[in-house]
Scaffold this motif. Structure first.
Motif: not given
Length: 450
Positions: A333-341, A366-371, A422-435
């Motif tokens: 799976a992939v946890l995709k953000g605005r800058l990195v995944r 790595l995605e943003g401010p995570a204090s 904490a204000g950081l948003r990510f999209v969770f994508l699943i590799n359906m073929d492998l699952i």
């Protein structure tokens, strides 16, 4: 001249003496201060002061009446006696003994120091102590070889044994408690008792060649049923014989023979006299140095591989464009953000914030401010059935598709689920073929299991 007693119910009134009147007036008289400045009176004192003058006459009458009644009663008691003197009437106080409510201390049992530990000794402990002493006749051996319900010292065991022998109260209580034990408990306690010297001598006579079987010990138990304890079985005898063989306590293992003029020395003593330095060969310095360098190089490679294993669980990839990138065969799976995944390549990864003394698989800094993100915020886990679950382990809640997941709770992740921490948003994508392949394998495993 005899004194005539008054009739029953007749009251004699005596005039009050001046001393009695003065004492009566002193009781009702209120003390007042002679100072010019007086303190304020409270409400209850004002009421008492106003009512005292009115009630003083009534109190005096009551006191006078009680005195006349008491003196009439005393005269009546004196007049009713058979021997009456010409002296004035005197009051006689009769002493009537009352039955004491306190119980006599004679019925109490004498306190004994040995009864203070009565609760620590359980009936199983008493049974184990009695059985072991009968078998070994040695309290020190009992202290070393018997495992009681709690740790007793040698002195405590001695005091308990003497109490069971010479104190009737404790011995009766202990005997009654041991008599009420279940037969299975009694059998288990007796099976763990010590072996007597006679039993050990019989077991030491069993030869090692040929190797004895369980029937050998059955015959030994039948022949010597009076010597062995009633809880012994052929299996326990065989176990004890193997233990004696391990420590060299059999008759065949003890060296008693003599060869000529020289006595036979055991091998253990000869082995202690051998110097290991004399047996070692000469060392090759070049070979030793080469082996040392090779070992050092291999350990360094192992450390590098161990450090890289955690890195390969999650790969960080920069987001290059809007078009979705294809999954490889190792990414679950992939946890995709605005800058990195973050590419998830293991069944379980941890989310959080990496510090000097704490590492996580997915570093959200790595995605943003995570204090405000905890060092270990959560965990994403893949189950055998192909479902992903996220569990919150931090102080702040995790939002999945707008639903808050509090600390200690978990929630199922679907494809294209939005995860916010904490204000950081990510999209969770699943590799359906492998699952789907993983789910098929799991289904086959479930069918193969009966």
């Amino acid at each position: 001249m005899e004194m005539q007693t008054p009739a029953a119910g007749l009251e004699l009134e005596f005039p009050l003496t001046p001393s009695m009147e003065s004492s009566n007036s002193d009781v009702n008289k209120r003390r007042s201060s002679s100072r010019s400045i007086k303190r304020r009176k409270f409400d209850d004192e004002l009421v008492e002061y106003s009512s005292s003058s009115k009630d003083s006459e009534q109190v005096a009458k009551k006191l006078q009446r009680t005195r006349t009644i008491s003196q009439s009663n005393s005269l009546y008691e004196v007049g009713s006696s058979s021997n009456v003197n010409n002296s004035p009437v005197e009051k006689r106080s009769r002493f009537v003994p009352r039955p004491s409510s306190k119980k006599s201390r004679k019925n109490k049992l004498p306190s004994n120091t040995s009864t203070k530990d009565l609760g620590r000794w359980k009936p199983t402990d008493d049974l184990a102590l009695v059985t072991a002493v009968i078998q070994s006749n040695d309290l020190q051996l009992v202290h070393r070889g018997i495992k009681f319900s709690c740790r007793f010292t040698l002195q405590e065991i001695q005091h308990r044994w003497y109490a069971l022998l010479y104190e009737p109260t404790i011995s009766k209580l202990a005997a009654a408690a041991m008599r009420n034990l279940h037969p299975d408990i009694i059998a288990s306690v007796e099976s763990k008792t010590l072996y007597s010297k006679d039993e050990q001598q019989l077991l030491a006579q069993v030869k090692t060649n040929p190797v004895p079987s369980i029937t050998t010990f059955e015959e030994l138990l039948k022949k010597n049923s009076l010597i062995f304890h009633r809880a012994r079985t052929p299996k326990t005898l065989m176990t004890q014989w193997q233990l004696m063989k391990q420590y060299g306590l059999l008759d065949e293992q003890t060296v008693t023979g003599v060869m000529g003029d020289k006595s036979v020395v055991p091998f253990s003593e000869l082995e202690e006299n051998i110097n290991d330095a004399d047996l070692s060969s000469m060392k090759d310095e070049c070979l030793e140095e080469e082996l040392f360098l090779t070992d050092r190089r291999e350990k360094k490679e192992i450390r590098m591989l161990e450090a890289e294993v955690t890195r390969w669980q999650v790969l960080v990839d920069m987001v290059s464009g809007i078009a979705p990138q294809e999954f490889d065969n190792h990414t679950l799976a992939v946890l995709k953000g605005r800058l990195v995944r973050y590419l998830m390549r293991s069944r379980q990864i941890t989310l959080g914030r990496t510090t000097k003394d704490f590492n996580v698989d997915v570093d959200l800094s790595l995605e943003g401010p995570a204090s405000k993100v905890s060092r270990q915020q959560g965990t994403i886990r893949l189950r055998n059935n192909g479902d992903f679950f996220i569990m919150n382990e931090g102080k702040r809640p995790i939002f999945v598709d707008g639903r808050s997941i509090l600390t200690g709770n978990k929630y199922r992740l679907n494809d294209n689920s939005v995860v916010e921490v904490a204000g950081l948003r990510f999209v969770f994508l699943i590799n359906m073929d492998l699952i789907s392949v993983i789910r098929q394998e799991a289904a086959k495993m479930n069918l193969s299991v009966p």
